[in-house]
Enzyme design. Structure first.
Site, PDB file in Angstrom:
ATOM      1  N   THR A  40      -3.944   3.944   8.377  1.00  0.00           N
ATOM      2  CA  THR A  40      -4.396   4.998   8.804  1.00  0.00           C
ATOM      3  C   THR A  40      -5.842   4.950   9.162  1.00  0.00           C
ATOM      4  O   THR A  40      -6.364   5.436  10.069  1.00  0.00           O
ATOM      5  CB  THR A  40      -4.040   6.357   8.384  1.00  0.00           C
ATOM      6  OG1 THR A  40      -2.588   6.481   8.312  1.00  0.00           O
ATOM      7  CG2 THR A  40      -4.625   7.559   9.002  1.00  0.00           C
ATOM      8  N   TYR A  54      -0.458   9.848  15.236  1.00  0.00           N
ATOM      9  CA  TYR A  54      -1.269   9.016  15.788  1.00  0.00           C
ATOM     10  C   TYR A  54      -0.642   7.589  15.256  1.00  0.00           C
ATOM     11  O   TYR A  54       0.348   7.201  14.610  1.00  0.00           O
ATOM     12  CB  TYR A  54      -2.890   8.977  14.966  1.00  0.00           C
ATOM     13  CG  TYR A  54      -2.580   8.935  13.280  1.00  0.00           C
ATOM     14  CD1 TYR A  54      -2.377   9.937  12.434  1.00  0.00           C
ATOM     15  CD2 TYR A  54      -2.242   7.597  12.587  1.00  0.00           C
ATOM     16  CE1 TYR A  54      -1.872   9.899  11.292  1.00  0.00           C
ATOM     17  CE2 TYR A  54      -2.020   7.364  11.229  1.00  0.00           C
ATOM     18  CZ  TYR A  54      -1.774   8.784  10.662  1.00  0.00           C
ATOM     19  OH  TYR A  54      -1.596   8.483   9.061  1.00  0.00           O
ATOM     20  N   SER A  87       1.344   0.067   6.108  1.00  0.00           N
ATOM     21  CA  SER A  87       1.265  -0.430   4.965  1.00  0.00           C
ATOM     22  C   SER A  87       2.612  -0.277   4.368  1.00  0.00           C
ATOM     23  O   SER A  87       3.115  -1.099   3.539  1.00  0.00           O
ATOM     24  CB  SER A  87       0.627   0.332   3.920  1.00  0.00           C
ATOM     25  OG  SER A  87       0.794   1.527   3.651  1.00  0.00           O
ATOM     26  N   THR A 120      -2.038   3.912   3.502  1.00  0.00           N
ATOM     27  CA  THR A 120      -1.936   4.647   1.916  1.00  0.00           C
ATOM     28  C   THR A 120      -0.718   4.751   1.599  1.00  0.00           C
ATOM     29  O   THR A 120      -0.144   5.074   0.159  1.00  0.00           O
ATOM     30  CB  THR A 120      -2.380   6.344   2.205  1.00  0.00           C
ATOM     31  OG1 THR A 120      -1.721   6.956   3.197  1.00  0.00           O
ATOM     32  CG2 THR A 120      -3.930   6.430   2.739  1.00  0.00           C
ATOM     33  N   ASP A 121       0.392   4.468   2.460  1.00  0.00           N
ATOM     34  CA  ASP A 121       1.822   4.547   1.920  1.00  0.00           C
ATOM     35  C   ASP A 121       1.992   3.525   0.761  1.00  0.00           C
ATOM     36  O   ASP A 121       2.630   3.884  -0.215  1.00  0.00           O
ATOM     37  CB  ASP A 121       2.855   4.379   3.001  1.00  0.00           C
ATOM     38  CG  ASP A 121       2.825   5.198   4.058  1.00  0.00           C
ATOM     39  OD1 ASP A 121       3.606   5.191   4.906  1.00  0.00           O
ATOM     40  OD2 ASP A 121       2.243   6.158   3.810  1.00  0.00           O
ATOM     41  N   LYS A 193      -0.086   8.115  -4.339  1.00  0.00           N
ATOM     42  CA  LYS A 193      -0.064   8.838  -3.180  1.00  0.00           C
ATOM     43  C   LYS A 193       1.140  10.161  -3.584  1.00  0.00           C
ATOM     44  O   LYS A 193       2.252   9.812  -3.859  1.00  0.00           O
ATOM     45  CB  LYS A 193       0.483   8.255  -1.895  1.00  0.00           C
ATOM     46  CG  LYS A 193       0.359   9.319  -0.794  1.00  0.00           C
ATOM     47  CD  LYS A 193       0.623   8.460   0.323  1.00  0.00           C
ATOM     48  CE  LYS A 193       0.480   9.201   1.622  1.00  0.00           C
ATOM     49  NZ  LYS A 193       0.689   8.299   2.846  1.00  0.00           N
ATOM     50  N   GLU A 314      18.216   8.671 -23.811  1.00  0.00           N
ATOM     51  CA  GLU A 314      19.084   8.867 -22.851  1.00  0.00           C
ATOM     52  C   GLU A 314      19.889   7.502 -22.570  1.00  0.00           C
ATOM     53  O   GLU A 314      20.951   7.793 -22.138  1.00  0.00           O
ATOM     54  CB  GLU A 314      18.491   8.946 -21.337  1.00  0.00           C
ATOM     55  CG  GLU A 314      17.405  10.289 -21.174  1.00  0.00           C
ATOM     56  CD  GLU A 314      18.149  11.699 -21.053  1.00  0.00           C
ATOM     57  OE1 GLU A 314      17.366  12.561 -21.220  1.00  0.00           O
ATOM     58  OE2 GLU A 314      19.376  11.607 -20.858  1.00  0.00           O
TER      59      GLU A 314
END
Ligand code: DGL
Length: 357
Positions: A40, A54, A87, A120-121, A193, A314
């Protein structure tokens, strides 16, 4: 005649003084290389009101640099367009190529810091990868933006200015790979993120390392885990990254996705578990079988805000010979697993690496 000669000499002297002063100014500035990969921060929308609609990966690195003329006051900056992609489409081969380029640049005496502009992904994955495999104490700063440069209140310009400012800073050395987003300086290991449509999108479960404000860094803590110079992994010795897949845990889950990953050649499965990396009883038998076939099983959690998966809680990890991802989210666990598997197939060594990195 005399007057013309004097004018020519005066102009030549002026030109020389400008050249000398700019050379002198340049000589006393750090040299920062910007490697552009897309995202971006290189995005463009149709209108200034398009903050979320965009196209990513459109603007070339030289235009990014020209868009922030203030960079020239901070460092001598030059750009390389290493790739131009959104990305979410980054591959292991892209990571290898980027890591090797960064490694080559930081070895150069005329490079003081490196900035990587990135979508940013998967920015958090690339930052962690470089943190693991590039041997340098020079600042490496990964930066993106949540809005394209064409939008009102775009965040890319200041994020890029901050990234170059940090990369040019002596006090940023030796702190591992850093991420500058939204005025914060975060560890490439910790940051993720956490929001997809706000500029305050990147958070670390253990908090940022510091802040950068008007070109000055304010540090509040240091990384505790091994990185860069103190890492046993070296990009210059890695030629391929093994396939590691992630399967998501949720109610009513079956082992279908896990089976598909193994059938497709995954050398390790990251279980993105509920809660404390819990595994549904519908999935446990196949994971035990997969471990028996030599596939590593690593329990992570898709709950990731300051917790970590406890070994033998667990699930009986000792009995099944499984690994826990500690505080790493599933996508970061994949990065460490794929790098670690270039060094070892031993699950106890793998677990050590998850405690230490
Ligand atoms: N396509 C996403 C990426 O390249 C856009 C998100 C962004 O870069 O902020 O990561």
């Amino acid at each position: 005649m005399l007057k013309e000669t004097l004018t020519t000499r005066w102009l030549l002297a002026l030109l020389a003084s400008v050249l000398v002063s700019s050379a002198a100014l340049a000589a006393d500035k750090p040299n920062v290389v910007i490697l552009a990969t897309g995202g971006t921060i290189a995005g463009a929308g149709a209108e200034a009101t398009n903050s979320a609609t965009y196209q990513a990966a459109k603007v070339p690195v030289d235009k990014l640099i020209a868009g922030v003329p203030q960079l020239a006051a901070v460092a001598n900056v030059r750009g390389e367009q290493i790739f131009q992609i959104a990305s979410e489409s980054i591959t292991n081969d892209n990571l290898l190529a980027l890591g090797k380029r960064v490694s080559a640049l930081v070895k150069q005496s005329d490079v003081d810091g490196v900035v990587i502009t990135h979508g940013t992904d998967t920015l958090e994955e690339t930052a962690y990868f470089l943190n693991l495999v590039v041997h340098t104490d020079k600042p490496i700063v990964v930066v993106g933006s949540m809005r394209p440069g064409t939008a009102m209140s775009a965040d890319g310009m200041l994020n890029l200015y901050n990234a170059v400012s940090v990369a040019a800073s002596k006090d940023a050395r030796g702190k591992g790979v850093l991420v500058t987003m939204n005025d914060e300086i975060s560890s490439g290991r910790d940051v993720a993120k956490t929001v997809n449509i706000r500029t305050e999108a990147f958070k670390s479960p253990w908090g940022p390392l510091g802040m950068v404000v008007e070109g000055k860094n304010y540090w509040f803590r240091l990384p505790a885990k091994r990185h860069t110079m103190n890492s046993e992994f070296d990009i210059d010795k890695i030629e391929a990254l093994p396939s590691v897949g992630i399967a998501y845990g949720y109610g009513n889950v079956s082992d279908t996705a896990y089976r598909a990953l193994v059938a497709n050649g995954a050398k390790a499965i990251i279980h993105a578990g509920t809660g404390n990396g819990s595994v549904s009883k519908a999935v446990v038998p196949f994971l035990v079988e997969a471990r028996g076939q030599g596939v590593q099983v690593i329990r992570s959690s898709h709950v990731n805000a300051g917790g970590f998966v406890l070994r033998n809680a667990e699930q009986p990890d000792d009995k099944y010979d499984w690994v826990v991802a500690h505080d790493l989210n599933p996508q970061k666990a994949r990065i460490l697993a794929t790098v670690a598997l270039t060094q070892t197939q031993d699950s106890k060594e793998l677990q050590r690496m998850f405690w230490e990195y």
